[in-house]
Design a protein around this motif. Sequence first.
Motif, PDB file in Angstrom:
ATOM      1  N   SER A 253       0.821  -1.211   0.000  1.00 26.59           N
ATOM      2  CA  SER A 253       0.000   0.000   0.000  1.00 26.59           C
ATOM      3  C   SER A 253       0.857   1.264   0.000  1.00 26.59           C
ATOM      4  O   SER A 253       0.410   2.314  -0.447  1.00 26.59           O
ATOM      5  CB  SER A 253      -0.932   0.005   1.215  1.00 26.59           C
ATOM      6  OG  SER A 253      -0.200   0.140   2.427  1.00 26.59           O
ATOM      7  N   TRP A 254       2.103   1.147   0.500  1.00 22.01           N
ATOM      8  CA  TRP A 254       3.001   2.302   0.541  1.00 22.01           C
ATOM      9  C   TRP A 254       3.968   2.341  -0.648  1.00 22.01           C
ATOM     10  O   TRP A 254       4.758   3.289  -0.773  1.00 22.01           O
ATOM     11  CB  TRP A 254       3.817   2.271   1.836  1.00 22.01           C
ATOM     12  CG  TRP A 254       3.106   2.927   2.991  1.00 22.01           C
ATOM     13  CD1 TRP A 254       2.235   2.352   3.855  1.00 22.01           C
ATOM     14  CD2 TRP A 254       3.223   4.299   3.389  1.00 22.01           C
ATOM     15  NE1 TRP A 254       1.785   3.264   4.772  1.00 22.01           N
ATOM     16  CE2 TRP A 254       2.377   4.470   4.514  1.00 22.01           C
ATOM     17  CE3 TRP A 254       3.949   5.390   2.922  1.00 22.01           C
ATOM     18  CZ2 TRP A 254       2.247   5.697   5.160  1.00 22.01           C
ATOM     19  CZ3 TRP A 254       3.818   6.615   3.574  1.00 22.01           C
ATOM     20  CH2 TRP A 254       2.975   6.758   4.674  1.00 22.01           C
ATOM     21  N   ALA A 255       3.931   1.345  -1.504  1.00 26.37           N
ATOM     22  CA  ALA A 255       4.913   1.255  -2.584  1.00 26.37           C
ATOM     23  C   ALA A 255       4.878   2.487  -3.494  1.00 26.37           C
ATOM     24  O   ALA A 255       5.921   3.051  -3.839  1.00 26.37           O
ATOM     25  CB  ALA A 255       4.679  -0.016  -3.396  1.00 26.37           C
ATOM     26  N   ASN A 256       3.689   2.924  -3.873  1.00 25.21           N
ATOM     27  CA  ASN A 256       3.563   4.075  -4.763  1.00 25.21           C
ATOM     28  C   ASN A 256       4.078   5.345  -4.104  1.00 25.21           C
ATOM     29  O   ASN A 256       4.795   6.151  -4.717  1.00 25.21           O
ATOM     30  CB  ASN A 256       2.102   4.248  -5.180  1.00 25.21           C
ATOM     31  CG  ASN A 256       1.926   5.313  -6.244  1.00 25.21           C
ATOM     32  OD1 ASN A 256       2.786   5.480  -7.112  1.00 25.21           O
ATOM     33  ND2 ASN A 256       0.830   6.056  -6.172  1.00 25.21           N
ATOM     34  N   GLU A 259       7.927   5.371  -4.013  1.00 28.94           N
ATOM     35  CA  GLU A 259       8.502   5.725  -5.314  1.00 28.94           C
ATOM     36  C   GLU A 259       8.377   7.228  -5.575  1.00 28.94           C
ATOM     37  O   GLU A 259       9.302   7.841  -6.134  1.00 28.94           O
ATOM     38  CB  GLU A 259       7.797   4.931  -6.424  1.00 28.94           C
ATOM     39  CG  GLU A 259       8.154   3.459  -6.441  1.00 28.94           C
ATOM     40  CD  GLU A 259       9.639   3.229  -6.639  1.00 28.94           C
ATOM     41  OE1 GLU A 259      10.247   3.954  -7.461  1.00 28.94           O
ATOM     42  OE2 GLU A 259      10.200   2.348  -5.966  1.00 28.94           O
ATOM     43  N   ASN A 260       7.258   7.811  -5.175  1.00 29.78           N
ATOM     44  CA  ASN A 260       7.079   9.257  -5.366  1.00 29.78           C
ATOM     45  C   ASN A 260       8.068  10.048  -4.517  1.00 29.78           C
ATOM     46  O   ASN A 260       8.597  11.084  -4.952  1.00 29.78           O
ATOM     47  CB  ASN A 260       5.644   9.661  -5.005  1.00 29.78           C
ATOM     48  CG  ASN A 260       4.629   9.096  -5.987  1.00 29.78           C
ATOM     49  OD1 ASN A 260       4.959   8.801  -7.136  1.00 29.78           O
ATOM     50  ND2 ASN A 260       3.389   8.939  -5.545  1.00 29.78           N
ATOM     51  N   ALA A 272       1.095  10.948  -2.468  1.00 33.95           N
ATOM     52  CA  ALA A 272       0.023   9.949  -2.565  1.00 33.95           C
ATOM     53  C   ALA A 272       0.097   8.941  -1.420  1.00 33.95           C
ATOM     54  O   ALA A 272       0.206   7.726  -1.631  1.00 33.95           O
ATOM     55  CB  ALA A 272       0.068   9.227  -3.918  1.00 33.95           C
TER      56      ALA A 272
END
Length: 357
Positions: A253-256, A259-260, A272
């Motif tokens: 759930s924290w992957a995006n 990356e940001n 995000a």
Amino acid sequence: MSSVSEKTSTIDDQSLAMLLDEVSSMAASGRSLDLGLVDLDDASMGKFGRAARQVRTGLSRGESVANVIAALSPKYQAPIRVAMQVTTDTGSTEPIDEAVRLIRDANEHRQQIFLATINPLINVVIAATTLFFVIPWILVSISEAKLIKPAFAPSVREIHQTFANNFMLAAVAAVVVISIFAVSLYWMLTRSLQGIDINRDHATFCRWLAMQVTWVNQVDGGTDTRRMPTTNSEVGRVIESAATVVGTPFAASWANAIENVRGGAYSSDSIAIPQRTPDAIAECVIDLVAGRRDVASIALDLRQLSERYRYQSHRQRAWWINGLPRWIAGVVMIAIIVLMLKTMIAPLLDIVSEVVG
């Protein structure tokens, strides 16, 4: 063959926690891990001694401490690897101690669920015994005394007579009912707690993030200097490590967001952050990424948030583990009483209705 089996062997969670305690003590005292494990490599210590021998063997082959100890427990590989890495980076044994607490909390949680199922299970044993042994005997006895009219319930009487005359059939039916109930109750408690205990995940995330953001070691030209995490890559790494400790779904759930952060995002919209993240945690993460305030104060806030969510998690667990099984046990007991009363009163009502009619 023996070396392969030793390399792939695992140990129970309690032995793993004990081993990590010893590793933490050795690291805190500055004692060599290889030499310290010699004292633990004793056949009389059972699994714990074999685990110490396995770690020594792995270290002698040139493997890292994190990889060797993580191989002992596939379930806790992520927390162990992160703990060892953070200990290497910071020089603090707190991450190892936190990994031990994580393992023991999980064990205590499983034990609480197991103990919570005992009381309802006892009631179900009584209910199954009553249903398949006592009530059939009562109904068959009443039927033979011709207190129940055959026209009313011949099929029910035949069923109960079958159970009354066949002990093995009644025993098998009782065991099946008890087993289904026990498995269903344990599964329901486990799944329910996993679904609602998001506070536990947030508490773990805050705690492990706070441990990493205070100090980060940087080796430069052979010298060990300590500084705060400043680059986007460093901040993204510590967030990823904390999320990984919580578990695969939480990390996904924290992957995006991670990356940001590594890409240079620093505002709430551009990062995000996952929607289920509380505002207080999101604010700390944004302040950390954007460098809005002192990292030490962010770490303090994260530790306080960790304690708050940990308290809320324990309170939710207490209701599900203590309240729900008691409620189920009460319902089962009431059902037994109603069934027994109905069984004993029904023939009398039939007699009264026959006399009045």
